[in-house]
Design a protein around this motif. Structure first.
Motif, short mmCIF file in Angstrom:
data_model
loop_
_atom_site.label_atom_id
_atom_site.label_comp_id
_atom_site.label_asym_id
_atom_site.label_seq_id
_atom_site.Cartn_x
_atom_site.Cartn_y
_atom_site.Cartn_z
N THR A 1 -16.38 4.24 4.75
CA THR A 1 -16.35 4.56 6.05
C THR A 1 -17.80 5.26 6.20
O THR A 1 -18.79 4.90 7.27
CB THR A 1 -15.30 5.50 6.60
OG1 THR A 1 -13.98 4.84 6.13
CG2 THR A 1 -15.37 5.65 8.15
N ASP B 1 -3.05 -3.93 -4.53
CA ASP B 1 -3.26 -3.70 -3.29
C ASP B 1 -4.51 -4.44 -2.57
O ASP B 1 -5.30 -5.00 -3.28
CB ASP B 1 -3.99 -2.14 -3.06
CG ASP B 1 -3.64 -1.68 -1.64
OD1 ASP B 1 -3.07 -2.42 -0.71
OD2 ASP B 1 -3.85 -0.41 -1.26
N ARG C 1 1.10 -7.13 -3.37
CA ARG C 1 -0.26 -6.97 -2.92
C ARG C 1 -1.18 -7.59 -3.97
O ARG C 1 -2.34 -7.38 -4.17
CB ARG C 1 -0.70 -5.79 -2.31
CG ARG C 1 -0.09 -5.64 -1.12
CD ARG C 1 -0.69 -4.61 -0.26
NE ARG C 1 0.16 -4.07 0.70
CZ ARG C 1 0.02 -2.79 1.37
NH1 ARG C 1 -0.98 -2.29 1.18
NH2 ARG C 1 1.19 -2.43 2.36
N ASP D 1 0.83 -1.47 5.51
CA ASP D 1 0.98 0.08 5.49
C ASP D 1 1.68 0.69 6.71
O ASP D 1 1.26 0.23 7.93
CB ASP D 1 -0.39 0.79 5.35
CG ASP D 1 -1.30 0.25 3.98
OD1 ASP D 1 -0.50 -0.46 3.26
OD2 ASP D 1 -2.38 0.72 3.86
O1 H79 Z 1 -4.07 2.85 -0.76
C1 H79 Z 1 -3.67 3.17 0.97
C2 H79 Z 1 -4.80 2.50 1.68
O2 H79 Z 1 -6.12 2.90 1.18
C3 H79 Z 1 -5.06 1.15 1.19
N1 H79 Z 1 -3.50 0.68 1.21
C4 H79 Z 1 -2.71 1.94 1.10
C5 H79 Z 1 -1.48 2.02 0.40
C6 H79 Z 1 -5.68 0.27 2.28
N2 H79 Z 1 -6.68 -0.21 2.00
N3 H79 Z 1 -7.01 -0.91 2.94
N4 H79 Z 1 -6.40 -0.53 4.10
C7 H79 Z 1 -5.49 0.23 3.70
C8 H79 Z 1 -6.71 -1.13 5.41
C9 H79 Z 1 -7.95 -0.51 5.61
C10 H79 Z 1 -8.27 -0.64 6.98
C11 H79 Z 1 -9.70 -0.16 7.29
FE1 H79 Z 1 -10.60 1.38 8.17
C12 H79 Z 1 -9.94 -0.25 8.71
C13 H79 Z 1 -10.75 -0.02 6.49
C14 H79 Z 1 -11.86 0.07 7.49
C15 H79 Z 1 -11.52 -0.26 8.90
C16 H79 Z 1 -9.24 2.77 8.41
C17 H79 Z 1 -10.16 3.01 9.46
C18 H79 Z 1 -9.73 2.96 7.16
C19 H79 Z 1 -11.26 3.12 7.53
C20 H79 Z 1 -11.39 3.03 8.69
#
Ligand code: H79
Length: 584
Positions: free
Chosen positions: A62, A203, A232, A245
């Protein structure tokens, strides 16, 4: 191995499972602990004095932190309070049966002793210890299945791993090289250094090809045949399905599923995240998931000192107190045998027994339609000495089976009281959609019959929503039993794909036919569904109108979309048509 078939519920048909034998413990467990622990626990959601939005373990991504700068966090990683026995003790006390810990998250930093790659907790930190080693031992001693999270696709540290586009050019990446150089050697270490592993939690299969997913799944199985592979891994090649999630389907799913979920909003520890769900919400979610036959993998994000946040500890203890009394209604159970969830709570089952888990404890008596088995005993789990009496009979006209239980009185000491119901014979329920004792009728999309051509565009998501409904010729129907009739308020539930995305299907025109009556309406956002389940996946409620329905043993209700909003993607996520009776 044949490719899994999706059934009407969007799940994998029970007939096709890859590792049925190894799934036995996982199905019985129902409840596990997720642990997200890594370098991200140090900045805990802040970078250079600024709070960084989003989930804590995503900080590097991020904030677009250059990899060398992020890597230097390791110099200060010295969690002197880490105590594996204590962590596992909390899991055990909460009634959790498996524990999944991050061995390498998307940031690429291995939280174990990896000989193949120096970017790890033993080699790169002053602490120099391998927490997985202690956790594996502590889990074994506590009778908890030890399991490992591994990010196989995203790796923001490795030049060839997915999704770091600030240090590396995507065009120059060689995923094959990353698999051979890092992923496979590390999987080999993880599957040979720590004894039997219950499952590997892969994942975000964002970029991985089917061939590579298969190669990794086969590799895990070649090293430990009884180690499960999470959904996954990608391309439906896991032994069970992972829902999104914090995603909780609107109804029953078939096949084996798990929902990973947070206690606040983050996975990795984040000082600024105060959005703790209450104990009561967490129990509600556990019960909701068990009623749908879904495992609950509840997360804790320990601090950089190696401590569980106090808020997590408090909640785990609370859950444990509830599980001590009511755990038998969760462990080793299967989903609600009825076609519908009930508003009053959830039902789970075992051979010869049902459990009624009440969200709303009955005032003095309780009614249920459609159970055909003879009941031989009813026990209030919290207080087995409580005398409950019951009556079972058939309604004359509709032939529906009615159960009346009385003798409730008072409220349970523990929120969400549970009844254990012993029944004779194999479970036998009336599969019809029946107007409920409270007068309401609910029609889930996934239980509708699909008509029209071409049918194959419309499908049901694992969450129970219609998806890909793009054709006016398609219509849905339900045949239902409305023994009492009445005046009904009609509501349609629609959704967005996620809280960060706009609602789907707004302004589509719907037409409902109930016998000879036609009602038309436009999907809008009259309100949102207020339920712990929908926190991250909001559902919108549209009031379509009201209608009088005479008592009918067999009533056909049809739903069409007569106009799609041109501006939007021609699809709508609809979950449910609810006829809610107005009046008394
Ligand atoms: O390990 C946990 C999360 O880090 C992983 N799955 C669970 C179990 C995960 N990986 N990707 N994601 C969840 C979805 C990511 C969403 C996102 Fe965002 C939206 C990534 C960038 C935009 C949320 C908002 C995180 C950062 C900004």
């Amino acid at each position: 191995m044949s490719k899994a078939k999706r059934d009407k519920f969007g799940g994998r048909g029970q007939a096709v499972v890859y590792n049925d034998r190894a799934l036995v413990w996982w199905r019985d467990a129902r409840f596990g602990m997720f642990i997200h622990w890594g370098l991200y626990a140090l900045p805990a959601g802040e970078w250079k004095g600024q709070a960084v939005p989003g989930i804590g373990e995503w900080l590097m991504h991020t904030a677009r932190i250059p990899r060398a700068e992020y890597a230097s966090l390791a110099d200060n990683f010295k969690p002197e309070h880490f105590n594996a026995k204590e962590w596992v003790g909390y899991a055990s006390q909460a009634g959790m049966k498996y524990l999944v810990v991050t061995s390498k998250h998307h940031d690429g930093f291995a939280m174990y002793d990896s000989k193949n790659n120096p970017y790890n907790v033993v080699h790169a930190t002053p602490w120099k210890r391998d927490p997985l080693k202690d956790l594996a031992v502590a889990c074994r001693e506590a009778g908890i299945k030890f399991c490992i999270y591994y990010s196989q696709d995203q790796d923001w540290h490795d030049p060839d791993g997915a999704c770091n586009d600030w240090d590396f050019d995507a065009a120059g990446k060689d995923f094959r090289a990353y698999l051979d150089r890092k992923v496979k050697p590390q999987l080999k270490e993880l599957l040979t250094q720590y004894g039997p592993i219950g499952l590997i939690w892969f994942d975000t299969p964002y970029t991985i090809s089917e061939k590579h997913s298969r190669e990794l799944a086969d590799y895990v199985r070649s090293l430990q045949p009884d180690c499960l592979v999470s959904g996954r891994i990608g391309h439906d090649l896991g032994d069970y399905g992972s829902l999104g999630d914090n995603q909780i389907p609107s109804g029953r799913v078939s096949g084996d599923y798990e929902t990973p979920a947070t206690m606040n909003d983050t996975w990795g520890y984040k000082t600024g995240d105060r959005e703790w769900k209450s104990l009561s919400t967490l129990l509600h979610l556990l019960i909701d998931l068990a009623g749908k036959g879904i495992n609950y993998l509840l997360n804790v994000g320990p601090t950089a000192k190696g401590l569980f946040p106090q808020e997590s500890i408090d909640r785990l203890k609370g859950i444990g107190t509830w599980m001590n009394v009511n755990g038998e209604a969760i462990y080793g159970t299967q989903a609600n045998p009825f076609p519908l969830d009930h508003d009053w709570g959830r039902i789970t089952r075992k051979p010869g027994r049902l459990y009624f888990l009440f969200f709303h404890w009955p005032k003095d008596f309780f009614m249920l339609y459609g159970l055909r088995n003879k009941i031989t005993s009813i026990r209030f789990l919290e207080d087995p000495s409580r005398k409950l009496s019951w009556r079972q009979f058939k309604a004359t006209a509709s032939g529906r089976d009615i159960l009346e239980v009385s003798g409730f009185g008072g409220t349970p000491v523990l929120e969400y009281g549970v009844l254990g119901i012993d029944i004779e014979g194999d479970i036998d329920v009336d599969e019809r959609l029946i107007q409920q004792p409270d007068g309401t009728l609910r029609l889930p999309m996934q239980l509708a019959d699909i008509h029209g051509d071409p049918r194959d565009q419309l499908r049901f998501t694992s969450s129970g929503f219609t998806s890909g409904w793009t054709n006016k010729k398609i219509w849905l129907s339900w045949s239902c039993c409305i023994p009492e009739g009445g005046t009904f308020s009609i509501e349609v539930i629609s959704a967005c794909k996620h809280i960060e995305l706009p609602p789907s299907g707004l302004h589509h025109r719907l037409r409902l036919e109930i016998g000879a009556t036609r009602i038309v309406g436009t999907l809008k956002e009259d309100g949102i569904v207020d339920d712990p389940r929908t926190q991250y996946f909001p559902e919108h409620c549209t009031h379509i109108g009201s209608v009088n329905i005479n008592p009918a043993e067999n009533c056909m209700i049809k739903l069409r979309i007569t106009e799609f909003t041109p501006a939007e993607e021609h699809s709508v996520l609809l979950s449910e048509l609810r006829l809610i009776r107005l009046g008394k």
